[in-house]
Write a protein that holds these residues in place. Structure first.
Motif, PDB file in Angstrom:
ATOM      1  N   LEU A  64     -19.953 -11.546 -25.848  1.00 57.13           N
ATOM      2  CA  LEU A  64     -19.242 -10.415 -25.254  1.00 57.13           C
ATOM      3  C   LEU A  64     -18.221 -10.917 -24.238  1.00 57.13           C
ATOM      4  O   LEU A  64     -17.063 -10.484 -24.225  1.00 57.13           O
ATOM      5  N   ALA A  65     -18.652 -11.858 -23.391  1.00 55.48           N
ATOM      6  CA  ALA A  65     -17.734 -12.398 -22.380  1.00 55.48           C
ATOM      7  C   ALA A  65     -16.555 -13.092 -23.047  1.00 55.48           C
ATOM      8  O   ALA A  65     -15.423 -13.009 -22.577  1.00 55.48           O
ATOM      9  N   PHE A  66     -16.825 -13.776 -24.170  1.00 58.12           N
ATOM     10  CA  PHE A  66     -15.750 -14.511 -24.839  1.00 58.12           C
ATOM     11  C   PHE A  66     -14.624 -13.588 -25.285  1.00 58.12           C
ATOM     12  O   PHE A  66     -13.452 -13.919 -25.137  1.00 58.12           O
ATOM     13  N   ILE A  67     -14.971 -12.402 -25.844  1.00 60.63           N
ATOM     14  CA  ILE A  67     -13.869 -11.528 -26.261  1.00 60.63           C
ATOM     15  C   ILE A  67     -13.421 -10.590 -25.145  1.00 60.63           C
ATOM     16  O   ILE A  67     -12.608  -9.702 -25.376  1.00 60.63           O
ATOM     17  N   GLY A  68     -13.929 -10.809 -23.921  1.00 60.81           N
ATOM     18  CA  GLY A  68     -13.434 -10.039 -22.779  1.00 60.81           C
ATOM     19  C   GLY A  68     -14.262  -8.815 -22.463  1.00 60.81           C
ATOM     20  O   GLY A  68     -13.885  -8.009 -21.624  1.00 60.81           O
ATOM     21  N   LEU A  69     -15.411  -8.656 -23.147  1.00 59.67           N
ATOM     22  CA  LEU A  69     -16.236  -7.473 -22.924  1.00 59.67           C
ATOM     23  C   LEU A  69     -17.483  -7.807 -22.120  1.00 59.67           C
ATOM     24  O   LEU A  69     -18.525  -7.179 -22.284  1.00 59.67           O
ATOM     25  N   GLY A  70     -17.397  -8.818 -21.261  1.00 59.73           N
ATOM     26  CA  GLY A  70     -18.567  -9.160 -20.465  1.00 59.73           C
ATOM     27  C   GLY A  70     -18.121  -9.556 -19.077  1.00 59.73           C
ATOM     28  O   GLY A  70     -17.258  -8.899 -18.486  1.00 59.73           O
ATOM     29  N   ALA A  71     -18.719 -10.633 -18.574  1.00 60.81           N
ATOM     30  CA  ALA A  71     -18.380 -11.121 -17.241  1.00 60.81           C
ATOM     31  C   ALA A  71     -16.868 -11.313 -17.116  1.00 60.81           C
ATOM     32  O   ALA A  71     -16.194 -11.690 -18.062  1.00 60.81           O
ATOM     33  N   GLN A  72     -16.338 -11.001 -15.931  1.00 61.15           N
ATOM     34  CA  GLN A  72     -14.902 -11.142 -15.689  1.00 61.15           C
ATOM     35  C   GLN A  72     -14.670 -12.299 -14.712  1.00 61.15           C
ATOM     36  O   GLN A  72     -15.537 -12.641 -13.931  1.00 61.15           O
ATOM     37  N   PRO A  73     -13.462 -12.900 -14.709  1.00 62.76           N
ATOM     38  CA  PRO A  73     -13.173 -13.957 -13.754  1.00 62.76           C
ATOM     39  C   PRO A  73     -13.327 -13.429 -12.325  1.00 62.76           C
ATOM     40  O   PRO A  73     -13.046 -12.245 -12.114  1.00 62.76           O
ATOM     41  N   PRO A  74     -13.738 -14.240 -11.359  1.00 57.42           N
ATOM     42  CA  PRO A  74     -14.028 -15.681 -11.491  1.00 57.42           C
ATOM     43  C   PRO A  74     -15.506 -15.978 -11.707  1.00 57.42           C
ATOM     44  O   PRO A  74     -15.966 -17.046 -11.326  1.00 57.42           O
ATOM     45  N   THR A  75     -16.271 -15.057 -12.322  1.00 59.31           N
ATOM     46  CA  THR A  75     -17.686 -15.332 -12.579  1.00 59.31           C
ATOM     47  C   THR A  75     -17.825 -16.629 -13.374  1.00 59.31           C
ATOM     48  O   THR A  75     -17.094 -16.826 -14.343  1.00 59.31           O
ATOM     49  N   PRO A  76     -18.731 -17.521 -12.970  1.00 54.45           N
ATOM     50  CA  PRO A  76     -18.928 -18.752 -13.746  1.00 54.45           C
ATOM     51  C   PRO A  76     -19.766 -18.485 -14.989  1.00 54.45           C
ATOM     52  O   PRO A  76     -20.853 -19.003 -15.128  1.00 54.45           O
ATOM     53  N   ASP A  77     -19.273 -17.633 -15.889  1.00 57.05           N
ATOM     54  CA  ASP A  77     -20.012 -17.302 -17.105  1.00 57.05           C
ATOM     55  C   ASP A  77     -19.601 -18.265 -18.213  1.00 57.05           C
ATOM     56  O   ASP A  77     -18.413 -18.504 -18.422  1.00 57.05           O
ATOM     57  N   TRP A  78     -20.588 -18.806 -18.942  1.00 58.79           N
ATOM     58  CA  TRP A  78     -20.286 -19.832 -19.939  1.00 58.79           C
ATOM     59  C   TRP A  78     -19.382 -19.322 -21.057  1.00 58.79           C
ATOM     60  O   TRP A  78     -18.464 -20.011 -21.487  1.00 58.79           O
ATOM     61  N   GLY A  79     -19.650 -18.099 -21.537  1.00 63.35           N
ATOM     62  CA  GLY A  79     -18.825 -17.547 -22.607  1.00 63.35           C
ATOM     63  C   GLY A  79     -17.386 -17.344 -22.135  1.00 63.35           C
ATOM     64  O   GLY A  79     -16.428 -17.636 -22.849  1.00 63.35           O
ATOM     65  N   LEU A  80     -17.266 -16.859 -20.903  1.00 60.38           N
ATOM     66  CA  LEU A  80     -15.944 -16.647 -20.324  1.00 60.38           C
ATOM     67  C   LEU A  80     -15.204 -17.971 -20.165  1.00 60.38           C
ATOM     68  O   LEU A  80     -13.992 -18.065 -20.408  1.00 60.38           O
ATOM     69  N   MET A  81     -15.948 -19.034 -19.767  1.00 62.54           N
ATOM     70  CA  MET A  81     -15.313 -20.340 -19.609  1.00 62.54           C
ATOM     71  C   MET A  81     -14.768 -20.865 -20.937  1.00 62.54           C
ATOM     72  O   MET A  81     -13.684 -21.450 -20.994  1.00 62.54           O
ATOM     73  N   VAL A  82     -15.519 -20.627 -22.027  1.00 64.80           N
ATOM     74  CA  VAL A  82     -15.025 -21.044 -23.340  1.00 64.80           C
ATOM     75  C   VAL A  82     -13.715 -20.309 -23.635  1.00 64.80           C
ATOM     76  O   VAL A  82     -12.740 -20.892 -24.112  1.00 64.80           O
ATOM     77  N   ALA A  83     -13.683 -19.023 -23.318  1.00 67.24           N
ATOM     78  CA  ALA A  83     -12.478 -18.226 -23.568  1.00 67.24           C
ATOM     79  C   ALA A  83     -11.305 -18.733 -22.727  1.00 67.24           C
ATOM     80  O   ALA A  83     -10.180 -18.839 -23.216  1.00 67.24           O
ATOM     81  N   GLU A  84     -11.593 -19.046 -21.457  1.00 67.69           N
ATOM     82  CA  GLU A  84     -10.518 -19.511 -20.575  1.00 67.69           C
ATOM     83  C   GLU A  84      -9.940 -20.846 -21.037  1.00 67.69           C
ATOM     84  O   GLU A  84      -8.746 -21.112 -20.874  1.00 67.69           O
ATOM     85  N   GLY A  85     -10.792 -21.694 -21.611  1.00 64.26           N
ATOM     86  CA  GLY A  85     -10.327 -23.008 -22.047  1.00 64.26           C
ATOM     87  C   GLY A  85      -9.677 -22.979 -23.417  1.00 64.26           C
ATOM     88  O   GLY A  85      -9.072 -23.961 -23.857  1.00 64.26           O
ATOM     89  N   ARG A  86      -9.797 -21.821 -24.101  1.00 61.12           N
ATOM     90  CA  ARG A  86      -9.372 -21.746 -25.489  1.00 61.12           C
ATOM     91  C   ARG A  86      -7.885 -22.094 -25.676  1.00 61.12           C
ATOM     92  O   ARG A  86      -7.507 -22.783 -26.610  1.00 61.12           O
ATOM     93  N   THR A  87      -7.044 -21.613 -24.755  1.00 64.59           N
ATOM     94  CA  THR A  87      -5.606 -21.864 -24.849  1.00 64.59           C
ATOM     95  C   THR A  87      -5.296 -23.359 -24.812  1.00 64.59           C
ATOM     96  O   THR A  87      -4.298 -23.800 -25.353  1.00 64.59           O
ATOM     97  N   TYR A  88      -6.161 -24.121 -24.140  1.00 63.10           N
ATOM     98  CA  TYR A  88      -5.878 -25.544 -23.936  1.00 63.10           C
ATOM     99  C   TYR A  88      -6.688 -26.428 -24.869  1.00 63.10           C
ATOM    100  O   TYR A  88      -6.721 -27.638 -24.688  1.00 63.10           O
ATOM    101  N   VAL A  89      -7.325 -25.797 -25.881  1.00 64.36           N
ATOM    102  CA  VAL A  89      -8.354 -26.540 -26.606  1.00 64.36           C
ATOM    103  C   VAL A  89      -7.800 -27.771 -27.327  1.00 64.36           C
ATOM    104  O   VAL A  89      -8.495 -28.770 -27.474  1.00 64.36           O
TER     105      VAL A  89
END
Lengths: 338, 302
Positions: free
Chosen positions: B238-263
């Motif tokens: 959920l966090a990965f597609i933006g439907l969960g924890a929001q920045p700057p929460t250190p959520d693992w799914g969110l971190m994967v999403a944030e790094g996606r642009t630079y993968v």
């Protein structure tokens, strides 16, 4: 058989009605004002009143639900707030892309899962069995969005073997345009003999399909292993052996046939799971299908699109369950059709 | 969720008599099972990270979310073992800070789903009749949505946040427990020891609590263990597609999403947080699997 089908169809219809009621209540009752969502945060009171009248939101709830039901049944699924296009049209346009991805992934998952499961059952408690067990439980634990990114890094960035995203390369639509018949690019390209586009479409399918297949393959492998172990120990299998049938025939013909019904059930459940799995895989691979559309709609709180996608998802789920029940009944004579 | 019930090729057989709590034998069986021990180790590590994460994180302020522009996009090195992200934050610290919310949310969601689903399933299965019908039809309605879709719709309507994601997951998870426990209660209802308890004139509540519930505990425990992993994965998704924890929460799914642009250039930004999710989910799945075998009476002596 026909009575069984009618009965199952009737229950399915009831379940769908329930889902539509639930979706309707969620979308109309949970948010403070759906009208504001249509206009935007800067909505003026008079605009809100006008939109509420236009959308029928000033009517009593049961009338609203009735209108919603009749609209859905007559093909009026509303316009997407995001794209301003009819939701049903948007869905129809994207359905083939998702269907193609799902079909390839599930076929691969069943093939790999059944073979791994049978091999593990034959070599019970050996190193190979343990390895397969770890692989399948790994596939089940893998976040699809992460697996997709890893595959991109390895096969696109490091090895340069496969294209990164999308259904076709950027030039293909111009150099080898596909005549759309079914919307399934591989099928269309094959039917029109467009081999260059076929190759391109297949290359683009590999990574997303593999990502989507990891979970169902793991589940099917585990289920196949468990039921095959039971089957291989059964009397009729021993009899088949005693008749002098080759080990290969005994395993793949006699025992596997008995193991198919439970595997079918599990396959149906994982297929349903993969419906939502496409959301993540399509986002990672920029696959222009329903999953991507749904993810967008959910993010933008695009009510008509969300409701359309939800109802469609539930219809798909109900259909999958129905088909599984029927197949089950055909495969296993013990399951009555009553 | 159904996904986890799939991993029960054989139903857990029920002990023939009242209350047979999982004993030392089961623990010994669990510790003899290699994969289960690996699961135990992974889950133990996760608990340790959740407990001590903020204390052992090399860069606590960055773990909590403070940007550090000077050290942006650094590859893994001795100072930053897992590299830094696009805002210069130490990824190891972020992962350590993320363990606590990840574990709390998944344990909390499963705990609440058990608290709601188990009593409803008990009453439905034990009492039967109209009440059973009503509870089961309501849960059927929840189960008619493809897994996770209902949760996603709820989060979308409530507004994306870790908290709302947790609520949505509870709402879509309890029916699985209601159904599991109802099935068990129905099969236990007619057993001699329950009849006996009834003949003694015990109240229904007492019978359910003392005789039915203890016999459901093993399947519930197995299911809950795997489900904690499944919920962790769901919350991350959920966090990965933006439907969960929001920045700057250190959520693992969110971190994967944030790094996606630079993968393609800075693979470590997505790779390590995703690995954390994978290992945590793997741990709960292996442990749940091992528990099922260890608690299954049919497996004893094999």
């Amino acid at each position: 058989m026909i009575r069984f089908l009618m009965r199952r169809a009737a229950t399915s219809a009831l379940v769908l009605l329930g889902v539509m009621l639930a979706t309707f209540l969620l979308a109309r009752v949970v948010p403070a004002s759906p009208a504001v969502a249509y206009i935007g945060p800067k909505a003026q009171p008079e605009d809100i009143a006008r939109v509420e009248r236009e959308l029928g939101l000033d009517q009593p709830l049961h009338i609203q639900f009735w209108n919603y039901l009749t609209d859905m049944l007559t093909g009026d699924w509303g316009d997407s707030i995001g794209t301003k296009q009819p939701v049903l049209g948007e869905i129809g346009e994207r359905l083939p892309a998702t269907f193609e991805l799902l079909a390839v992934a599930m076929a691969a998952a069943v093939l790999v899962g059944v073979v791994l499961g049978v091999v593990a059952a034959r070599r019970k408690h050996t190193k190979l069995d343990h390895l397969i067990r770890l692989l399948s439980i790994g596939g089940v634990s893998m976040p699809a969005f992460w697996l997709g990114l890893l595959l991109q890094v390895v096969f696109v960035r490091a090895l340069g073997l496969l294209p990164p995203t999308g259904r076709l390369g950027p030039d293909t639509p111009f150099t080898y345009p596909i005549t759309e018949l079914t919307g399934l690019y591989t099928v269309d390209a094959l039917l029109t003999g467009n081999t260059a586009a076929l190759g391109d479409a297949v290359l683009h399918l590999i990574l997303p399909a593999a990502t989507l297949a990891a979970y169902p393959a793991g589940v099917v492998a585990r289920m196949t292993r468990a039921t095959m172990i039971e089957m291989l120990a059964q009397d009729h299998v021993r009899t088949a052996r005693a008749y002098g049938l080759s080990e290969r025939t005994v395993t793949w013909r006699v025992a596997l046939r008995g193991a198919l019904p439970p595997v079918t059930t599990v396959f149906g459940l994982t297929l349903a799971y993969s419906l939502t799995g496409t959301f993540f895989v399509e986002v990672v691979f920029n696959w222009p299908g329903l999953g991507q559309f749904a993810a967008q709609a959910l993010l933008n709180v695009d009510y008509p699109a969300i409701m359309g996608v939800t109802v469609l998802g539930a219809v798909g789920y109900v259909l999958v369950n129905l088909v599984v029940d029927v197949v089950q009944a055909r495969l296993d004579p013990r399951v009555g059709l009553a | 969720m159904s996904l986890t019930s799939l991993f029960k090729p054989k139903a857990v057989a029920l002990a023939p008599t009242a209350a047979a709590p999982p004993g030392r034998g089961a623990l010994r069986a669990l510790l003899r099972d290699g994969p289960a021990v690996l699961g135990l180790v992974l889950v133990g590590l996760l608990v340790l990270m959740a407990a001590l994460g903020p204390l052992i994180a090399p860069f606590p302020d960055q773990g909590a979310g403070a940007a550090n522009v000077a050290d942006r996009n650094l590859a893994p090195s001795l100072t930053h073992l897992l590299g830094t992200d696009a805002m210069g934050r130490d990824i190891l610290s972020r992962i350590l800070y993320g363990a606590r919310p990840a574990l709390l949310v998944s344990v909390g969601v499963v705990g609440l789903a058990v608290l709601v689903g188990v009593p409803l399933g008990l009453v439905a299965g034990f009492r039967g009749g109209r009440l059973d019908e009503a509870i089961m039809r309501v849960s059927d309605m929840f189960l008619a949505f493809p897994p996770l879709l209902l949760a996603m719709v709820i989060v979308s309507l409530l507004g994306p946040s870790l908290w709302n994601a947790a609520i949505a997951l509870v709402v879509s998870w309890w029916p699985w427990y209601a159904r599991l426990v109802r099935g068990l209660a129905v099969s236990l209802r007619e057993r001699p020891f329950v009849e006996g308890a009834r003949t003694l004139g015990l109240r229904d509540v007492t019978i359910m609590r003392r005789h039915i519930l203890p016999n459901c505990s093993s399947p519930i425990l197995v299911q809950a263990t795997t489900d904690i992993g499944t919920v962790l994965l769901a919350a991350g998704s959920l966090a990965f597609i933006g439907l969960g924890a929001q920045p700057p929460t250190p959520d693992w799914g969110l971190m994967v999403a944030e790094g996606r642009t630079y993968v393609f250039s800075q693979w470590w930004m997505s790779a390590f947080p995703g690995a954390a999710i994978f290992l945590a989910v793997l741990g709960f799945n292996l442990l749940g699997d091992g528990l099922r075998d260890a608690l299954d009476p049919r497996e004893v002596g094999r």
